[in-house]
Motif scaffolding. Structure first.
Motif, PDB file in Angstrom:
ATOM      1  N   UNK A  88      47.898  22.173  -0.636  1.00 54.48           N
ATOM      2  CA  UNK A  88      47.079  21.425  -1.352  1.00 54.48           C
ATOM      3  C   UNK A  88      47.282  21.654  -2.775  1.00 54.48           C
ATOM      4  N   UNK A  89      47.573  22.944  -3.270  1.00 49.71           N
ATOM      5  CA  UNK A  89      48.274  23.260  -4.819  1.00 49.71           C
ATOM      6  C   UNK A  89      49.121  22.359  -4.892  1.00 49.71           C
ATOM      7  N   UNK A  90      50.151  22.330  -4.015  1.00 49.58           N
ATOM      8  CA  UNK A  90      51.531  21.772  -4.316  1.00 49.58           C
ATOM      9  C   UNK A  90      51.042  20.179  -4.397  1.00 49.58           C
ATOM     10  N   UNK A  91      50.136  19.601  -3.832  1.00 49.99           N
ATOM     11  CA  UNK A  91      49.690  18.185  -4.075  1.00 49.99           C
ATOM     12  C   UNK A  91      49.389  18.056  -5.125  1.00 49.99           C
ATOM     13  N   UNK A  92      48.317  19.027  -5.653  1.00 47.75           N
ATOM     14  CA  UNK A  92      47.953  18.675  -6.956  1.00 47.75           C
ATOM     15  C   UNK A  92      48.991  19.154  -7.976  1.00 47.75           C
ATOM     16  N   UNK A  93      49.875  19.766  -7.956  1.00 47.70           N
ATOM     17  CA  UNK A  93      50.939  19.775  -8.878  1.00 47.70           C
ATOM     18  C   UNK A  93      51.865  18.639  -8.942  1.00 47.70           C
ATOM     19  N   UNK A  94      52.093  18.330  -7.788  1.00 50.24           N
ATOM     20  CA  UNK A  94      53.052  16.814  -7.922  1.00 50.24           C
ATOM     21  C   UNK A  94      52.168  15.680  -8.300  1.00 50.24           C
ATOM     22  N   UNK A  95      50.815  15.530  -8.110  1.00 53.68           N
ATOM     23  CA  UNK A  95      49.918  14.329  -8.563  1.00 53.68           C
ATOM     24  C   UNK A  95      49.934  14.754 -10.119  1.00 53.68           C
ATOM     25  N   UNK A  96      49.889  15.888 -10.641  1.00 52.10           N
ATOM     26  CA  UNK A  96      49.795  16.155 -11.951  1.00 52.10           C
ATOM     27  C   UNK A  96      51.165  15.463 -12.844  1.00 52.10           C
ATOM     28  N   UNK A  97      52.444  16.095 -11.994  1.00 59.03           N
ATOM     29  CA  UNK A  97      53.710  15.566 -12.626  1.00 59.03           C
ATOM     30  C   UNK A  97      53.763  13.918 -12.539  1.00 59.03           C
ATOM     31  N   UNK A  98      53.362  13.430 -11.381  1.00 59.44           N
ATOM     32  CA  UNK A  98      53.378  11.935 -11.449  1.00 59.44           C
ATOM     33  C   UNK A  98      52.375  11.124 -12.415  1.00 59.44           C
ATOM     34  N   UNK A  99      51.281  11.735 -12.802  1.00 58.66           N
ATOM     35  CA  UNK A  99      50.566  11.136 -13.973  1.00 58.66           C
ATOM     36  C   UNK A  99      50.908  11.695 -15.231  1.00 58.66           C
ATOM     37  N   UNK A 100      51.882  12.597 -15.399  1.00 57.36           N
ATOM     38  CA  UNK A 100      52.551  12.766 -16.702  1.00 57.36           C
ATOM     39  C   UNK A 100      53.863  11.938 -16.777  1.00 57.36           C
ATOM     40  N   UNK A 101      54.196  11.152 -15.984  1.00 55.69           N
ATOM     41  CA  UNK A 101      55.082  10.261 -16.064  1.00 55.69           C
ATOM     42  C   UNK A 101      56.567  10.719 -15.355  1.00 55.69           C
ATOM     43  N   UNK A 102      56.470  11.724 -14.589  1.00 55.16           N
ATOM     44  CA  UNK A 102      57.741  12.333 -14.190  1.00 55.16           C
ATOM     45  C   UNK A 102      57.846  11.495 -12.397  1.00 55.16           C
ATOM     46  N   UNK A 103      59.003  11.009 -12.442  1.00 57.80           N
ATOM     47  CA  UNK A 103      59.281  10.214 -11.215  1.00 57.80           C
ATOM     48  C   UNK A 103      59.355  11.308 -10.157  1.00 57.80           C
ATOM     49  N   UNK A 104      59.752  12.679 -10.412  1.00 60.91           N
ATOM     50  CA  UNK A 104      59.891  13.547  -9.369  1.00 60.91           C
ATOM     51  C   UNK A 104      58.613  13.648  -8.621  1.00 60.91           C
ATOM     52  N   UNK A 105      57.373  13.866  -9.451  1.00 56.05           N
ATOM     53  CA  UNK A 105      56.226  13.967  -8.907  1.00 56.05           C
ATOM     54  C   UNK A 105      55.886  13.099  -7.396  1.00 56.05           C
ATOM     55  N   UNK A 106      56.209  11.787  -7.713  1.00 59.56           N
ATOM     56  CA  UNK A 106      55.870  10.653  -6.806  1.00 59.56           C
ATOM     57  C   UNK A 106      56.899  11.170  -5.458  1.00 59.56           C
ATOM     58  N   UNK A 107      58.308  11.431  -5.769  1.00 57.91           N
ATOM     59  CA  UNK A 107      59.230  11.472  -4.481  1.00 57.91           C
ATOM     60  C   UNK A 107      58.662  12.874  -3.808  1.00 57.91           C
ATOM     61  N   UNK A 108      58.274  13.793  -4.620  1.00 50.46           N
ATOM     62  CA  UNK A 108      57.826  15.045  -4.073  1.00 50.46           C
ATOM     63  C   UNK A 108      56.537  14.832  -3.089  1.00 50.46           C
ATOM     64  N   UNK A 109      55.655  14.017  -3.448  1.00 51.38           N
ATOM     65  CA  UNK A 109      54.395  13.822  -2.868  1.00 51.38           C
ATOM     66  C   UNK A 109      54.881  13.166  -1.242  1.00 51.38           C
ATOM     67  N   UNK A 110      55.830  12.026  -1.467  1.00 49.08           N
ATOM     68  CA  UNK A 110      56.373  11.444  -0.327  1.00 49.08           C
ATOM     69  C   UNK A 110      57.126  12.556   0.535  1.00 49.08           C
ATOM     70  N   UNK A 111      57.893  13.488   0.152  1.00 52.45           N
ATOM     71  CA  UNK A 111      58.682  14.227   0.842  1.00 52.45           C
ATOM     72  C   UNK A 111      57.706  15.389   1.448  1.00 52.45           C
ATOM     73  N   UNK A 112      56.680  15.952   0.650  1.00 47.18           N
ATOM     74  CA  UNK A 112      55.630  16.964   1.242  1.00 47.18           C
ATOM     75  C   UNK A 112      54.949  16.233   2.371  1.00 47.18           C
ATOM     76  N   UNK A 113      54.430  14.927   2.219  1.00 49.67           N
ATOM     77  CA  UNK A 113      53.615  14.334   3.360  1.00 49.67           C
ATOM     78  C   UNK A 113      54.460  14.085   4.646  1.00 49.67           C
ATOM     79  N   UNK A 114      55.810  13.632   4.407  1.00 47.41           N
ATOM     80  CA  UNK A 114      56.581  13.645   5.511  1.00 47.41           C
ATOM     81  C   UNK A 114      56.625  14.834   6.256  1.00 47.41           C
ATOM     82  N   UNK A 115      57.173  16.148   5.900  1.00 45.60           N
ATOM     83  CA  UNK A 115      57.039  17.269   6.208  1.00 45.60           C
ATOM     84  C   UNK A 115      55.629  17.663   6.841  1.00 45.60           C
ATOM     85  N   UNK A 116      54.768  17.446   6.191  1.00 47.79           N
ATOM     86  CA  UNK A 116      53.283  17.728   6.615  1.00 47.79           C
ATOM     87  C   UNK A 116      53.119  16.952   8.006  1.00 47.79           C
ATOM     88  N   UNK A 117      53.488  15.643   8.101  1.00 48.46           N
ATOM     89  CA  UNK A 117      53.248  14.853   9.334  1.00 48.46           C
ATOM     90  C   UNK A 117      54.207  15.527  10.387  1.00 48.46           C
TER      91      UNK A 117
END
Length: 132
Positions: A45-74
């Motif tokens: 959940x710390x990684x989710x928070x970091x990736x969400x922060x990256x997304x909110x700061x305008x980095x596209x990597x944060x959104x892609x990382x959220x998708x990848x992390x959730x795919x692995x999590x499922x």
């Protein structure tokens, strides 16, 4: 700062998901007395928070990382649930049948996050625009 509807829904979903992660971490540490599992939940959940922060700061990597992390999590949650239900391994206190509502919420949060993140990625307003 202006976000699209799906971006706002994604951020709100991630916020509630992180609250749920805090609950899971507390249950692992205090009810199950499993500090190792609590630390694993903290990292996830710390990684989710970091990736969400990256997304909110305008980095596209944060959104892609959220998708990848959730795919692995499922995938990992599915493997754990199948292994537990087929009695290949002893899940101990983390039995998905005994904690069916938590397992269901984990899957639902992951699926909702992936759907909203993909919708946000497809929006024209994928990056955060700063209005001046």
């Amino acid at each position: 700062m202006e976000l699209s509807w799906s971006s706002k829904a994604l951020v709100v979903t991630l916020f509630f998901r992180m609250l749920f992660g805090g609950y899971l971490m507390g249950m692992d540490q205090y009810s199950f007395n499993d500090v190792g599992s609590a630390l694993t939940v903290l990292v996830i959940y710390g990684l989710i928070g970091v990736f969400a922060t990256l997304f909110l700061s305008g980095k596209r990597f944060g959104l892609i990382a959220i998708i990848a992390l959730d795919a692995v999590f499922i995938v990992l949650q599915s493997v754990f649930a199948i292994a537990s239900l087929s009695q290949i391994t002893d899940p101990g206190l983390h039995d998905p049948i005994a904690n069916w509502w938590a397992t269901l919420l984990m899957f639902m949060f992951s699926i909702l996050t992936i759907v909203l993140a993909i919708k946000t990625k497809r929006d024209n307003n994928t990056s955060v625009r700063i209005s001046q």
